[in-house]
Design a protein around this motif. Sequence first.
Motif, short mmCIF file in Angstrom:
data_model
loop_
_atom_site.label_atom_id
_atom_site.label_comp_id
_atom_site.label_asym_id
_atom_site.label_seq_id
_atom_site.Cartn_x
_atom_site.Cartn_y
_atom_site.Cartn_z
N MET A 1 -57.25 -34.82 -62.33
CA MET A 1 -57.57 -33.12 -62.63
C MET A 1 -57.20 -32.41 -61.06
N PRO A 2 -55.85 -31.53 -61.44
CA PRO A 2 -55.62 -30.76 -60.15
C PRO A 2 -56.59 -29.75 -59.44
N ALA A 3 -55.77 -29.74 -58.36
CA ALA A 3 -57.25 -28.94 -57.79
C ALA A 3 -57.03 -27.63 -57.93
N PRO A 4 -58.26 -26.67 -57.86
CA PRO A 4 -57.80 -25.61 -59.33
C PRO A 4 -57.17 -24.35 -57.87
N MET A 5 -56.64 -24.15 -58.50
CA MET A 5 -55.59 -22.94 -57.93
C MET A 5 -56.01 -21.41 -56.29
N PRO A 6 -56.41 -21.39 -55.05
CA PRO A 6 -56.74 -20.48 -54.49
C PRO A 6 -56.37 -18.96 -55.60
N THR A 7 -57.09 -18.39 -54.92
CA THR A 7 -57.22 -16.83 -55.06
C THR A 7 -57.88 -15.89 -53.91
N VAL A 8 -57.04 -14.77 -53.97
CA VAL A 8 -56.73 -13.77 -53.33
C VAL A 8 -57.33 -12.50 -53.87
N GLY A 9 -57.92 -11.97 -53.74
CA GLY A 9 -57.86 -9.88 -53.92
C GLY A 9 -57.27 -9.07 -53.32
N TYR A 10 -56.33 -8.17 -54.41
CA TYR A 10 -55.50 -7.49 -53.89
C TYR A 10 -54.90 -6.95 -52.50
N SER A 11 -56.69 -6.26 -52.26
CA SER A 11 -56.70 -5.70 -51.02
C SER A 11 -56.64 -6.56 -50.15
N GLU A 12 -57.20 -7.57 -50.06
CA GLU A 12 -57.91 -8.80 -48.97
C GLU A 12 -55.70 -9.57 -49.05
N ALA A 13 -55.56 -9.25 -49.85
CA ALA A 13 -53.65 -10.56 -49.77
C ALA A 13 -52.56 -9.00 -49.48
N ARG A 14 -53.12 -7.74 -48.98
CA ARG A 14 -52.42 -6.93 -48.73
C ARG A 14 -52.51 -6.49 -47.14
N ALA A 15 -53.76 -6.70 -46.81
CA ALA A 15 -54.26 -6.54 -45.90
C ALA A 15 -53.77 -8.44 -45.14
N ARG A 16 -54.17 -8.92 -45.43
CA ARG A 16 -53.17 -10.54 -44.45
C ARG A 16 -52.15 -10.94 -45.54
N TRP A 17 -50.87 -10.08 -45.30
CA TRP A 17 -49.75 -10.75 -46.24
C TRP A 17 -48.89 -12.25 -45.32
N SER A 18 -48.88 -11.50 -44.06
CA SER A 18 -48.26 -12.84 -43.46
C SER A 18 -49.06 -14.46 -43.96
N GLU A 19 -50.45 -14.18 -43.87
CA GLU A 19 -51.32 -15.03 -43.64
C GLU A 19 -51.56 -16.26 -45.61
N VAL A 20 -51.21 -15.24 -46.47
CA VAL A 20 -51.17 -15.69 -47.49
C VAL A 20 -49.38 -15.93 -47.96
N THR A 21 -48.81 -15.37 -47.33
CA THR A 21 -47.41 -16.23 -47.25
C THR A 21 -47.11 -16.95 -47.48
N LYS A 22 -47.23 -17.12 -46.06
CA LYS A 22 -47.27 -18.65 -44.86
C LYS A 22 -48.16 -19.94 -45.66
N ARG A 23 -49.47 -19.39 -46.24
CA ARG A 23 -50.37 -20.62 -46.71
C ARG A 23 -49.40 -20.96 -48.83
N VAL A 24 -48.42 -20.28 -49.11
CA VAL A 24 -47.69 -20.73 -50.59
C VAL A 24 -46.24 -21.34 -49.74
N ILE A 25 -46.00 -20.52 -48.56
CA ILE A 25 -44.71 -21.17 -47.91
C ILE A 25 -44.63 -22.71 -47.74
N GLU A 26 -45.76 -22.87 -46.69
CA GLU A 26 -45.63 -23.82 -45.41
C GLU A 26 -46.80 -25.12 -46.48
N GLY A 27 -47.36 -24.47 -47.06
CA GLY A 27 -49.22 -25.61 -47.40
C GLY A 27 -48.39 -25.76 -49.54
N LYS A 28 -47.39 -25.36 -49.88
CA LYS A 28 -46.45 -25.34 -50.86
C LYS A 28 -47.70 -25.15 -52.25
N THR A 29 -48.12 -24.81 -52.15
CA THR A 29 -49.39 -24.24 -53.36
C THR A 29 -49.31 -22.71 -53.11
N ALA A 30 -49.28 -22.44 -54.86
CA ALA A 30 -49.70 -21.16 -55.88
C ALA A 30 -50.78 -20.18 -55.09
#
Length: 81
Positions: A1-30
């Motif tokens: 069974m695959p691991a659940p996809m991480p979630t983040v709130g919209y406001s948090e995604a905006r506030a921590r944009w660099s961190e969230v995008t880094k997780r997607v790009i470097e961690g290759k995680t949706a």
Amino acid sequence: MPAPMPTVGYSEARARWSEVTKRVIEGKTAVTVIKNNKPAFVMVPIGDYAAMAGSPRDRAFLDIADEVTEEYADVLEKLAR
């Protein structure tokens, strides 16, 4: 069974944009972005998106975009600040 996809709130995604995008790009995680307690959209690594893209032409454009992103990662990182 695959691991659940991480979630983040919209406001948090905006506030921590660099961190969230880094997780997607470097961690290759949706990452699912939640707005008003509902999934609003999913950020996916370009390779995953290319696999979902319909035509070979679409995949070719995405491959080029991926190559450019990798080649100029340092410049793009500076521009993102």
